[in-house]
Motif scaffolding. Structure first.
Motif, PDB file in Angstrom:
ATOM      1  N   LEU A   1       0.825  -1.205   0.000  1.00 45.11           N
ATOM      2  CA  LEU A   1       0.000   0.000   0.000  1.00 45.11           C
ATOM      3  C   LEU A   1       0.857   1.253   0.000  1.00 45.11           C
ATOM      4  CD1 LEU A   1      -2.791  -1.132   2.458  1.00 45.11           C
ATOM      5  CD2 LEU A   1      -3.033  -0.684   0.032  1.00 45.11           C
ATOM      6  N   GLN A   2       2.043   1.153   0.584  1.00 45.20           N
ATOM      7  CA  GLN A   2       2.950   2.295   0.658  1.00 45.20           C
ATOM      8  C   GLN A   2       3.806   2.392  -0.604  1.00 45.20           C
ATOM      9  OE1 GLN A   2       2.695   4.191   3.459  1.00 45.20           O
ATOM     10  NE2 GLN A   2       4.177   5.691   2.791  1.00 45.20           N
ATOM     11  N   ASP A   3       3.543   1.482  -1.554  1.00 46.11           N
ATOM     12  CA  ASP A   3       4.286   1.434  -2.814  1.00 46.11           C
ATOM     13  C   ASP A   3       5.770   1.157  -2.603  1.00 46.11           C
ATOM     14  OD1 ASP A   3       2.211   1.746  -4.611  1.00 46.11           O
ATOM     15  OD2 ASP A   3       2.191   3.910  -4.323  1.00 46.11           O
ATOM     16  N   LEU A   4       6.116   0.470  -1.528  1.00 40.84           N
ATOM     17  CA  LEU A   4       7.512   0.083  -1.329  1.00 40.84           C
ATOM     18  C   LEU A   4       7.840  -1.124  -2.197  1.00 40.84           C
ATOM     19  CD1 LEU A   4       7.749   0.463   2.545  1.00 40.84           C
ATOM     20  CD2 LEU A   4       8.516   2.046   0.783  1.00 40.84           C
ATOM     21  N   ILE A   5       6.828  -1.950  -2.457  1.00 41.70           N
ATOM     22  CA  ILE A   5       6.989  -3.045  -3.405  1.00 41.70           C
ATOM     23  C   ILE A   5       5.828  -2.968  -4.385  1.00 41.70           C
ATOM     24  CG2 ILE A   5       8.295  -4.641  -1.930  1.00 41.70           C
ATOM     25  CD1 ILE A   5       5.734  -5.969  -1.159  1.00 41.70           C
ATOM     26  N   PRO A   6       5.994  -3.539  -5.582  1.00 47.92           N
ATOM     27  CA  PRO A   6       4.960  -3.388  -6.612  1.00 47.92           C
ATOM     28  C   PRO A   6       3.608  -3.879  -6.126  1.00 47.92           C
ATOM     29  CG  PRO A   6       6.898  -4.485  -7.507  1.00 47.92           C
ATOM     30  CD  PRO A   6       7.122  -4.351  -6.040  1.00 47.92           C
ATOM     31  N   THR A   7       2.556  -3.075  -6.426  1.00 44.05           N
ATOM     32  CA  THR A   7       1.223  -3.459  -5.984  1.00 44.05           C
ATOM     33  C   THR A   7       0.623  -4.523  -6.887  1.00 44.05           C
ATOM     34  OG1 THR A   7       0.249  -1.707  -7.303  1.00 44.05           O
ATOM     35  CG2 THR A   7       0.722  -1.209  -5.004  1.00 44.05           C
ATOM     36  N   LYS A   8       1.220  -4.661  -8.070  1.00 44.01           N
ATOM     37  CA  LYS A   8       0.653  -5.649  -8.981  1.00 44.01           C
ATOM     38  C   LYS A   8       0.850  -7.049  -8.413  1.00 44.01           C
ATOM     39  CE  LYS A   8       2.346  -4.632 -13.107  1.00 44.01           C
ATOM     40  NZ  LYS A   8       2.590  -4.841 -14.522  1.00 44.01           N
ATOM     41  N   PRO A   9      -0.060  -7.960  -8.773  1.00 41.88           N
ATOM     42  CA  PRO A   9       0.101  -9.324  -8.280  1.00 41.88           C
ATOM     43  C   PRO A   9       1.453  -9.878  -8.727  1.00 41.88           C
ATOM     44  CG  PRO A   9      -2.007  -9.054  -9.394  1.00 41.88           C
ATOM     45  CD  PRO A   9      -1.234  -7.804  -9.635  1.00 41.88           C
ATOM     46  N   LEU A  10       2.233 -10.390  -7.798  1.00 44.18           N
ATOM     47  CA  LEU A  10       3.519 -10.992  -8.141  1.00 44.18           C
ATOM     48  C   LEU A  10       3.338 -12.497  -8.166  1.00 44.18           C
ATOM     49  CD1 LEU A  10       5.993  -9.006  -5.858  1.00 44.18           C
ATOM     50  CD2 LEU A  10       5.580  -8.703  -8.290  1.00 44.18           C
ATOM     51  N   ALA A  11       3.476 -13.055  -9.336  1.00 43.67           N
ATOM     52  CA  ALA A  11       3.282 -14.496  -9.433  1.00 43.67           C
ATOM     53  C   ALA A  11       4.614 -15.205  -9.276  1.00 43.67           C
ATOM     54  CB  ALA A  11       2.658 -14.845 -10.767  1.00 43.67           C
ATOM     55  N   VAL A  12       4.666 -16.129  -8.361  1.00 41.88           N
ATOM     56  CA  VAL A  12       5.849 -16.970  -8.209  1.00 41.88           C
ATOM     57  C   VAL A  12       5.471 -18.338  -8.769  1.00 41.88           C
ATOM     58  CG1 VAL A  12       7.487 -17.951  -6.565  1.00 41.88           C
ATOM     59  CG2 VAL A  12       6.440 -15.729  -6.120  1.00 41.88           C
ATOM     60  N   PRO A  13       6.289 -18.892  -9.640  1.00 41.06           N
ATOM     61  CA  PRO A  13       5.928 -20.196 -10.197  1.00 41.06           C
ATOM     62  C   PRO A  13       5.807 -21.239  -9.080  1.00 41.06           C
ATOM     63  CG  PRO A  13       7.950 -19.333 -11.215  1.00 41.06           C
ATOM     64  CD  PRO A  13       7.562 -18.383 -10.146  1.00 41.06           C
ATOM     65  N   GLY A  14       4.805 -22.069  -9.187  1.00 44.15           N
ATOM     66  CA  GLY A  14       4.632 -23.117  -8.188  1.00 44.15           C
ATOM     67  C   GLY A  14       4.214 -22.597  -6.828  1.00 44.15           C
ATOM     68  N   GLN A  15       3.689 -21.377  -6.826  1.00 42.17           N
ATOM     69  CA  GLN A  15       3.269 -20.696  -5.608  1.00 42.17           C
ATOM     70  C   GLN A  15       2.457 -21.581  -4.661  1.00 42.17           C
ATOM     71  OE1 GLN A  15       3.733 -17.251  -5.030  1.00 42.17           O
ATOM     72  NE2 GLN A  15       2.991 -17.816  -3.013  1.00 42.17           N
ATOM     73  N   GLN A  16       1.359 -22.131  -5.209  1.00 42.03           N
ATOM     74  CA  GLN A  16       0.444 -22.908  -4.361  1.00 42.03           C
ATOM     75  C   GLN A  16       1.147 -24.113  -3.750  1.00 42.03           C
ATOM     76  OE1 GLN A  16      -1.985 -21.180  -4.014  1.00 42.03           O
ATOM     77  NE2 GLN A  16      -2.903 -20.409  -5.899  1.00 42.03           N
ATOM     78  N   VAL A  17       2.010 -24.740  -4.572  1.00 42.27           N
ATOM     79  CA  VAL A  17       2.713 -25.928  -4.093  1.00 42.27           C
ATOM     80  C   VAL A  17       3.634 -25.561  -2.928  1.00 42.27           C
ATOM     81  CG1 VAL A  17       4.259 -27.814  -4.745  1.00 42.27           C
ATOM     82  CG2 VAL A  17       2.609 -26.915  -6.402  1.00 42.27           C
ATOM     83  N   ILE A  18       4.394 -24.468  -3.119  1.00 37.09           N
ATOM     84  CA  ILE A  18       5.323 -24.039  -2.069  1.00 37.09           C
ATOM     85  C   ILE A  18       4.559 -23.751  -0.775  1.00 37.09           C
ATOM     86  CG2 ILE A  18       6.969 -22.257  -1.377  1.00 37.09           C
ATOM     87  CD1 ILE A  18       7.616 -21.895  -4.352  1.00 37.09           C
ATOM     88  N   ASN A  19       3.436 -23.010  -0.905  1.00 39.48           N
ATOM     89  CA  ASN A  19       2.644 -22.692   0.278  1.00 39.48           C
ATOM     90  C   ASN A  19       2.154 -23.959   0.972  1.00 39.48           C
ATOM     91  OD1 ASN A  19       3.021 -20.055  -0.318  1.00 39.48           O
ATOM     92  ND2 ASN A  19       0.910 -19.603  -0.885  1.00 39.48           N
ATOM     93  N   ALA A  20       1.657 -24.899   0.157  1.00 38.63           N
ATOM     94  CA  ALA A  20       1.140 -26.140   0.730  1.00 38.63           C
ATOM     95  C   ALA A  20       2.250 -26.882   1.472  1.00 38.63           C
ATOM     96  CB  ALA A  20       0.547 -27.018  -0.367  1.00 38.63           C
ATOM     97  N   VAL A  21       3.445 -26.938   0.866  1.00 40.99           N
ATOM     98  CA  VAL A  21       4.568 -27.629   1.503  1.00 40.99           C
ATOM     99  C   VAL A  21       4.925 -26.950   2.828  1.00 40.99           C
ATOM    100  CG1 VAL A  21       7.042 -28.119   1.298  1.00 40.99           C
ATOM    101  CG2 VAL A  21       5.517 -28.546  -0.644  1.00 40.99           C
TER     102      VAL A  21
END
Lengths: 470, 102
Positions: A150-170
């Motif tokens: 929200l403070q625009d310190l990092i991009p507000t756009k969705p940042l997609a990390v490949p295999g995101q869901q898998v990493i989170n699940a692990v």
């Protein structure tokens, strides 16, 4: 041993805690109505003061240097931050406050863990400690990411990390696994290293869950993290045998959950959808590729002033751009000038205009815009076809016709203010760049749309002065 | 307090939380979230309690940070909410100003 800490207070401390959480409940209840909300907040604050003083008077409270130092430092930071923060930055401030709350829970759990190790460590204390540690850590880091976005310190756009869901699940499985292992072995000196590992993995999970979420969904995420922090506080209450923590934390957890769902409904989004899908990364197929310049019509402040001054009715659609430019006063002046000429001016408020529900109302109220002139989306939309000019000031996604016309659009189904139905549209914006959702806005390329490329405040001031010359 | 009693309180409190928030106008979503946010600053009590039996530099530091974090959460939370709501209470319409709407 632990019970002895709270026991000395006995009936008196419990009764005082009951008084304090009763005040919380009354405070929250009053917070649901505009006429009583301010008083409700005061009542809850009084409840908090009672709870804090009661605890300070408990037998067994010690290390006063640490306590007084912590209270002074934290209190001072809280006061200064709250006074300094701009109205436009409120949402990220709430995220930050929520984060430190979660951080406090995680640190208290760690302390509790160290305290319990080596002695008699009953499972009924051990499990809440682990729960509080995990949720507190997720909440701390998740809120910090929300703040940074929200403070625009990092991009507000969705940042997609490949295999995101898998990493989170692990990560989740690892956290639960270690917790179960610790729980089974809680009797014989559970390893502090493993506990810290749990904190770290939960921190990682907090980061990874929030990072891919687009800025437009952030209010819902903050609200959800708020509820989570409440629950973790309740868990800490179980391990500390403190009834005030259990009740207050649980109420925040459950009321926060309801609030989160109401917010998500207002945006026509579902919570699982926000958490696990984000706004799709690539621009929607139907909206045309990004990159190439599409034809649009650009006008000057003078042109805009002429269209507005001779209009019958004008609807102003404020958005976050107005907030960042601190343009609310300038816009009010512009509206005043138009009203002097007999133009009907109203403001169309999207439920999530700005960066949080209600954010825009706060800003406009600050500029003394009368409450009656703020019209909600559902009421203004049927009026759009008979509106001479719709002025979009720093708003983007909430006006994008793609939400209605293009089923493939990432924002498909989101309720919008139907400015495209007005007879004429003026968009005040610094550039054609996409908004929070990261997608192109078809509105800008309509034939009836005139783009006024400027800072919202400067543009509003120029239009106001041009109108007086007419 | 035994676990079953605590659990009873927990379940009842959860229902109170669900009931107390009923159809909130969108305008109040942010202030209300901010207020409940301040209320979970109650965890600071946990910091005060663990400070009582903290030993050694690490535990004292943990307690100190936890109390400071909790105090930021409480003080900042209530003050920011108050500022937000202050904007609403000042909505006195100025009858003499400008022409009346239809």
């Amino acid at each position: 041993m632990l019970t002895a800490v709270i026991e000395p207070g006995g009936d008196l401390s419990t009764l005082l805690y009951v008084l304090s959480f009763s005040l919380f409940i009354v405070g929250i209840k009053q917070g649901t109505s505009p006429t009583t909300a301010k008083r409700g907040n005061m009542i809850a604050a009084v409840g908090m003061a009672i709870a804090v003083v009661t605890t300070l008077l408990l037998d067994g409270i010690g290390n006063w240097g640490v306590i007084i130092g912590g209270l002074l430092v934290g209190g001072a930071v809280g006061v200064v931050a709250s006074i300094r923060v701009q109205m436009t930055e409120m949402p990220q401030m709430v995220a930050l406050y929520n984060g430190v709350g979660g951080g406090a829970v995680a640190l208290i759990s760690w302390s509790e863990f160290r305290h319990g190790v080596g002695g008699d460590f009953p499972l009924e204390e051990f499990i809440p400690i682990l729960f509080a540690a995990v949720i507190g850590s997720i909440s701390f880091w998740g809120s910090n990411i929300a703040f940074a976005k929200l403070q625009d310190l990092i991009p507000t756009k969705p940042l997609a990390v490949p295999g995101q869901q898998v990493i989170n699940a692990v990560l989740l499985v690892a956290i639960v696994g270690i917790c179960v292992y610790l729980g089974i072995n809680h009797g014989d000196d559970p390893s502090q290293g493993l506990f810290i590992l749990v904190l770290v993995l939960a921190a990682l999970l907090g980061n990874l869950v929030v990072l891919p979420i687009g800025g437009a969904d952030m209010p819902v995420v903050i609200s959800l993290l708020n509820a989570a922090t409440g629950l973790s506080a309740a868990a800490a209450g179980f391990s500390l045998d403190n009834v005030a923590l259990i009740v207050a934390g649980t109420i925040v957890g459950s009321s926060g959950t309801i609030l989160t769902m109401e917010m998500a409904t207002a945006m026509n989004r579902s919570v699982p959808n926000i958490l696990f899908a984000g706004f799709g990364g690539a621009p929607a197929g139907g909206a045309g590729g990004s990159g190439e310049e599409r034809p649009h019509r650009s006008v000057t402040a003078q042109d805009a002033a002429i269209s507005l001054a001779y209009a019958d009715s004008v609807v102003i659609v404020p958005g976050y751009g107005l907030a960042v430019a601190q343009a609310q006063h300038a816009v009010k002046e512009m509206a005043d000038e138009l009203e002097k000429r007999g133009v009907e001016v109203r403001y169309a408020i999207h439920p999530v205009a700005g960066r949080m529900p209600g954010h825009m109302n706060v800003l406009l109220a600050e500029a003394d815009v009368p409450y009656e002139k703020l019209v909600e989306m559902e009421e203004i939309n049927p009026d759009m076809p008979r509106t001479s000019v719709a002025v979009v000031i720093g708003a983007n996604d909430v006006t994008n016709p793609a939400a209605e016309n293009d089923p493939d659009s990432p924002i498909a189904g989101m309720p919008i203010i139907e400015v495209a139905n007005a007879q004429q549209v003026i968009v005040i914006k610094r550039s054609l760049s996409p908004g929070f959702a990261g997608i192109d806005n078809d509105l800008f390329y309509l034939e009836k749309t005139a783009m006024l490329f400027d800072d919202a405040k400067k543009a509003a001031q120029e239009i106001a002065s041009e109108v007086t010359k007419l | 307090m035994d676990l079953v009693t605590e659990f009873t309180i927990f379940v009842l409190a959860a229902f109170v939380g669900f009931e107390v928030i009923s159809k909130v106008p969108a305008t109040l979503h942010t202030p209300l979230m901010s207020q409940t946010n301040a209320i979970h600053g109650i965890v600071m009590l946990g910091g005060l309690i663990v400070a009582g039996y903290a030993e050694g530099a690490l535990e004292l530091t943990l307690a100190f940070i936890a109390i400071a974090f909790g105090a930021i959460n409480i003080v900042g939370g209530f003050m920011v909410t108050d500022r937000m709501l202050g904007m609403f209470s000042r909505k006195k319409p100025k009858p003499a100003d400008g022409e009346k709407g239809s």
